[in-house]
Motif scaffolding. Structure first.
Motif, PDB file in Angstrom:
ATOM      1  N   ALA A 351      87.272  48.274  17.206  1.00  0.00           N
ATOM      2  CA  ALA A 351      87.183  48.023  18.533  1.00  0.00           C
ATOM      3  C   ALA A 351      86.703  46.328  18.695  1.00  0.00           C
ATOM      4  O   ALA A 351      87.460  45.751  19.317  1.00  0.00           O
ATOM      5  CB  ALA A 351      85.731  48.737  18.881  1.00  0.00           C
ATOM      6  N   SER A 497      90.479  48.245  31.154  1.00  0.00           N
ATOM      7  CA  SER A 497      90.472  48.524  29.792  1.00  0.00           C
ATOM      8  C   SER A 497      90.331  50.132  29.521  1.00  0.00           C
ATOM      9  O   SER A 497      90.984  51.072  28.718  1.00  0.00           O
ATOM     10  CB  SER A 497      89.486  48.002  28.902  1.00  0.00           C
ATOM     11  OG  SER A 497      89.698  46.589  29.037  1.00  0.00           O
ATOM     12  N   TYR A 501      93.304  52.164  27.662  1.00  0.00           N
ATOM     13  CA  TYR A 501      93.089  52.375  26.014  1.00  0.00           C
ATOM     14  C   TYR A 501      93.438  53.762  25.680  1.00  0.00           C
ATOM     15  O   TYR A 501      93.646  54.840  26.383  1.00  0.00           O
ATOM     16  CB  TYR A 501      91.679  51.990  25.847  1.00  0.00           C
ATOM     17  CG  TYR A 501      90.839  53.140  25.817  1.00  0.00           C
ATOM     18  CD1 TYR A 501      90.495  53.903  24.600  1.00  0.00           C
ATOM     19  CD2 TYR A 501      90.452  53.881  27.031  1.00  0.00           C
ATOM     20  CE1 TYR A 501      89.541  54.855  24.569  1.00  0.00           C
ATOM     21  CE2 TYR A 501      89.182  54.881  26.876  1.00  0.00           C
ATOM     22  CZ  TYR A 501      89.013  55.246  25.707  1.00  0.00           C
ATOM     23  OH  TYR A 501      88.102  56.412  25.852  1.00  0.00           O
ATOM     24  N   ASN A 502      93.630  53.897  24.053  1.00  0.00           N
ATOM     25  CA  ASN A 502      94.019  55.150  23.563  1.00  0.00           C
ATOM     26  C   ASN A 502      92.977  54.722  22.380  1.00  0.00           C
ATOM     27  O   ASN A 502      92.425  53.757  22.124  1.00  0.00           O
ATOM     28  CB  ASN A 502      95.284  55.586  23.331  1.00  0.00           C
ATOM     29  CG  ASN A 502      96.001  54.364  22.562  1.00  0.00           C
ATOM     30  OD1 ASN A 502      95.446  53.778  21.707  1.00  0.00           O
ATOM     31  ND2 ASN A 502      97.488  54.545  22.540  1.00  0.00           N
ATOM     32  N   SER A 503      93.036  55.789  21.447  1.00  0.00           N
ATOM     33  CA  SER A 503      92.140  55.626  20.010  1.00  0.00           C
ATOM     34  C   SER A 503      92.515  54.575  19.155  1.00  0.00           C
ATOM     35  O   SER A 503      91.801  53.693  18.772  1.00  0.00           O
ATOM     36  CB  SER A 503      92.110  56.980  19.444  1.00  0.00           C
ATOM     37  OG  SER A 503      93.821  57.217  19.019  1.00  0.00           O
ATOM     38  N   GLN A 506      91.179  50.723  21.326  1.00  0.00           N
ATOM     39  CA  GLN A 506      89.933  50.727  21.908  1.00  0.00           C
ATOM     40  C   GLN A 506      89.294  49.307  21.528  1.00  0.00           C
ATOM     41  O   GLN A 506      89.120  48.767  20.635  1.00  0.00           O
ATOM     42  CB  GLN A 506      88.927  51.960  21.194  1.00  0.00           C
ATOM     43  CG  GLN A 506      87.406  52.047  21.815  1.00  0.00           C
ATOM     44  CD  GLN A 506      86.953  53.308  21.691  1.00  0.00           C
ATOM     45  OE1 GLN A 506      87.573  54.503  21.491  1.00  0.00           O
ATOM     46  NE2 GLN A 506      85.471  53.374  21.536  1.00  0.00           N
ATOM     47  N   THR A 507      88.609  48.763  22.492  1.00  0.00           N
ATOM     48  CA  THR A 507      88.002  47.614  22.569  1.00  0.00           C
ATOM     49  C   THR A 507      86.174  47.690  22.559  1.00  0.00           C
ATOM     50  O   THR A 507      85.663  48.842  22.907  1.00  0.00           O
ATOM     51  CB  THR A 507      88.173  46.865  24.008  1.00  0.00           C
ATOM     52  OG1 THR A 507      87.760  47.522  25.099  1.00  0.00           O
ATOM     53  CG2 THR A 507      90.040  46.496  23.886  1.00  0.00           C
ATOM     54  N   VAL A 510      84.726  49.262  25.946  1.00  0.00           N
ATOM     55  CA  VAL A 510      85.159  50.489  25.879  1.00  0.00           C
ATOM     56  C   VAL A 510      84.268  51.551  25.130  1.00  0.00           C
ATOM     57  O   VAL A 510      83.769  52.586  25.397  1.00  0.00           O
ATOM     58  CB  VAL A 510      86.798  51.092  25.824  1.00  0.00           C
ATOM     59  CG1 VAL A 510      86.934  52.725  25.549  1.00  0.00           C
ATOM     60  CG2 VAL A 510      87.594  50.436  26.760  1.00  0.00           C
ATOM     61  N   SER A 511      83.873  50.799  23.743  1.00  0.00           N
ATOM     62  CA  SER A 511      83.141  51.390  22.676  1.00  0.00           C
ATOM     63  C   SER A 511      81.590  51.541  23.351  1.00  0.00           C
ATOM     64  O   SER A 511      80.974  52.413  23.216  1.00  0.00           O
ATOM     65  CB  SER A 511      82.999  50.717  21.615  1.00  0.00           C
ATOM     66  OG  SER A 511      84.279  50.536  20.945  1.00  0.00           O
ATOM     67  N   THR A 514      81.377  54.354  25.954  1.00  0.00           N
ATOM     68  CA  THR A 514      81.674  55.677  25.520  1.00  0.00           C
ATOM     69  C   THR A 514      80.150  56.019  24.781  1.00  0.00           C
ATOM     70  O   THR A 514      79.849  57.011  25.022  1.00  0.00           O
ATOM     71  CB  THR A 514      82.792  55.741  24.805  1.00  0.00           C
ATOM     72  OG1 THR A 514      82.985  54.767  23.774  1.00  0.00           O
ATOM     73  CG2 THR A 514      84.131  55.885  25.503  1.00  0.00           C
TER      74      THR A 514
END
Length: 553
Positions: A351, A497, A501-503, A506-507, A510-511, A514
């Protein structure tokens, strides 16, 4: 003469290339959103059923009302905080004003959703302050969630923008007008309402509308603390990313409603700023004076409290990141580096690297495009450069969630398949944050006399050489000011983002998002601290490079 034609053709080619890029990454995706919102996928016929569906059900249209309620209240409160703080800081000697200035900028550059997460820690159902109030007064508070919480977060995160704009406007006011009114016996409050506010009204309106557009488009804050109080960006996200596959057509219709609302706001801002614009030279600028006694105490207390409340989320986030926790969810007392071990120092964690990599590539593209676009729109005015000037602001006006969805519609399949790649996020960052650099660079070019270029050309330098050797170095202060805002807002981007994003892409934002959704507050705090320190270090580097102590807006 030959050189002139060559120079002109170079600018013409640059204009056409930029228009083609904007056509591909702004007009084409938005046209697809429009098409999806009015075409029935089953029979391919034009329909307004998606729009009727939105306005027929209260569950849907009430989100638009909610968005306006939150945005109007947050904007008014931001002005009521930002305006007096700017005036006090300009007219009164406040101890530590330089440091306070930096803190205000830092609080503005932090993403709103981090503020939302921090206030959950303080005033959530199990928040630190909530527990104290519940214990002392034997009550059971329900926490910060809903309308009041969203407004609180947005106000504390947005008043610094009003402050920065008004502070800049107050520099250009001629204080002799204020002194003349004082000598005629006008009290302080009367002078502020009759002279100062009317003079800065264009800036006040401009900053208020920028706050309005920023707040109405924000996704993270209402998503985290809104609970039952849904806003338009949350509805868009829910409809597009729904567990049952979502409804693309309906999501597109809601996107179009948001685009229309934000476009109307932007046109209103343009109209008001053009109608109220004027130039003023401060022959006698406002000077900060020493204020003692109760008035001095009140001024210091008001400013210190407001700045403390604005930076409190960052302080909470940093403090929380060092607390011992049970897997990130429950803080067990004492301090440790567990949250950092679980996030930053894990082998699978990409990330942070992704955030810096995407941000740096985007900022290089932004700086190059920003220099070119600013020069074309200010020095090479034509119908085509006028179109570019309008298009460059589109991604700033349009909510990030709308841009993310439009990109998936446009680049989710062949012939241009970008979905799931890092390229789609980098392009979204660059397109969305380009306006900061373009606007600040354009302002600098406007202050450079064309005679400078004419003199270089008359001495035998080609137009291209003049541009690179003379104009670009002179444009650098504006480029750096815009680039720092572009960089910090790009790495803090969540709305687009979280959709793109996908796995593997991830930035940090986003981290953080989540981890908060999962309730892993320790992990979220560790990621947020990295983002906060990145913003602070970026700001300090900018101050060192430019010799400035503030970011001009």
């Amino acid at each position: 003469m030959h050189n002139k034609k060559k120079g002109l053709s170079m600018w013409s080619v640059s204009t056409l290339i930029i228009l083609a890029i904007f056509g591909l990454f702004i007009i084409y995706p938005l046209l697809l959103v429009l098409v999806k919102s009015v075409i029935d996928p089953e029979n391919g016929k034009a329909t307004l059923s998606y729009f009727f569906k939105f306005f027929q059900k209260k569950f849907y249209w009430s989100t638009l009302i909610n968005s306006f309620k939150v945005t109007i209240v947050a904007t008014i409160l931001s002005v009521l905080l930002g305006l007096p703080i700017a005036y006090i800081m300009r007219s009164t000697k406040i101890k530590g004003s330089g440091f306070l200035d930096i803190l205000i900028v830092i609080s503005y550059l932090s993403p709103p959703f981090i503020g939302a997460y921090a206030w959950i820690q303080l005033l959530g159902r199990n928040g630190f302050i909530t527990r104290i109030i519940n214990f002392l007064f034997n009550v059971k508070l329900n926490g910060i969630y809903g309308f009041a919480g969203i407004v609180l977060v947005f106000t504390l995160q947005s008043f610094p923008l009003v402050y920065m704009y008004i502070s800049g406007a107050l520099k250009s006011i001629d204080n002799s007008l204020n002194e003349a009114a004082e000598s005629l016996g006008a009290p302080s409050f009367k002078r502020i309402t009759s002279i100062i506010i009317p003079l800065i009204m264009p800036t006040l309106l401009a900053s208020s509308l920028l706050v309005f557009m920023r707040v109405i488009a924000d996704f993270g804050t209402p998503m985290l603390i809104g609970e039952g109080y849904k806003t338009m960006p949350v509805l868009i996200y829910g409809q597009f990313m729904g567990e049952v596959g979502g409804d693309d057509g309906f999501a597109a219709a809601i996107c179009m409603i948001m685009v229309i609302v934000t476009l109307l706001l932007f046109i209103l801002q343009k109209f008001l700023s053009n109608r109220n614009s004027y130039a003023m030279t401060a022959l006698k600028p406002m000077v900060a004076e020493e204020v003692r006694g109760i008035k001095g105490l009140l001024c210091h207390g008001f400013v210190y409290l407001a700045v403390f409340m604005a930076v409190l989320p960052q302080m909470v986030v940093i403090y929380t990141s060092f607390l011992k926790s049970n897997g990130g969810q429950v803080f067990t007392g004492g301090f440790s580096l567990d949250s950092y071990k679980a996030t930053i120092f894990t082998k699978s964690n990409m990330a942070i690297l992704n955030t810096y990599k995407f941000g740096l590539i985007a900022i290089v593209a932004i700086v190059i495009a920003g220099i070119l676009i600013s020069y074309l729109t200010v020095r090479k005015r034509s119908f085509l450069t006028y179109i570019i000037d309008i298009l460059v602001m589109f991604p700033y006006i349009i909510p990030g969630s709308v841009l993310g969805i439009s990109f998936l519609f446009a680049f989710g399949d062949y012939p241009i398949l970008l979905s799931g790649t890092s390229a789609i996020i980098i392009i979204a960052y660059a397109i969305r944050r380009l306006p900061y650099t373009v606007r600040s660079t354009s302002a600098i070019i406007g202050q450079i006399s064309p005679s400078v270029e004419e003199a270089a050309v008359s001495l035998g330098a080609s137009e291209i050489k003049t541009f690179f050797k003379i104009m670009v170095p002179m444009m650098m202060p504006g480029v750096l000011s815009g680039a720092i805002l572009s960089w910090v807002t790009a790495i803090s981007e969540l709305s687009s983002s979280v959709i793109l994003y996908n796995s593997g892409t991830q930035t940090l934002t986003v981290s953080i998002y989540t981890e908060v959704i999962r309730g892993n507050y320790g992990n979220a705090a560790a990621y947020s601290t990295v983002l906060t320190f990145t913003s602070i270090i970026s700001l300090l580097i900018f101050f060192k490079l430019t010799g400035k102590k503030e970011i001009s807006m």
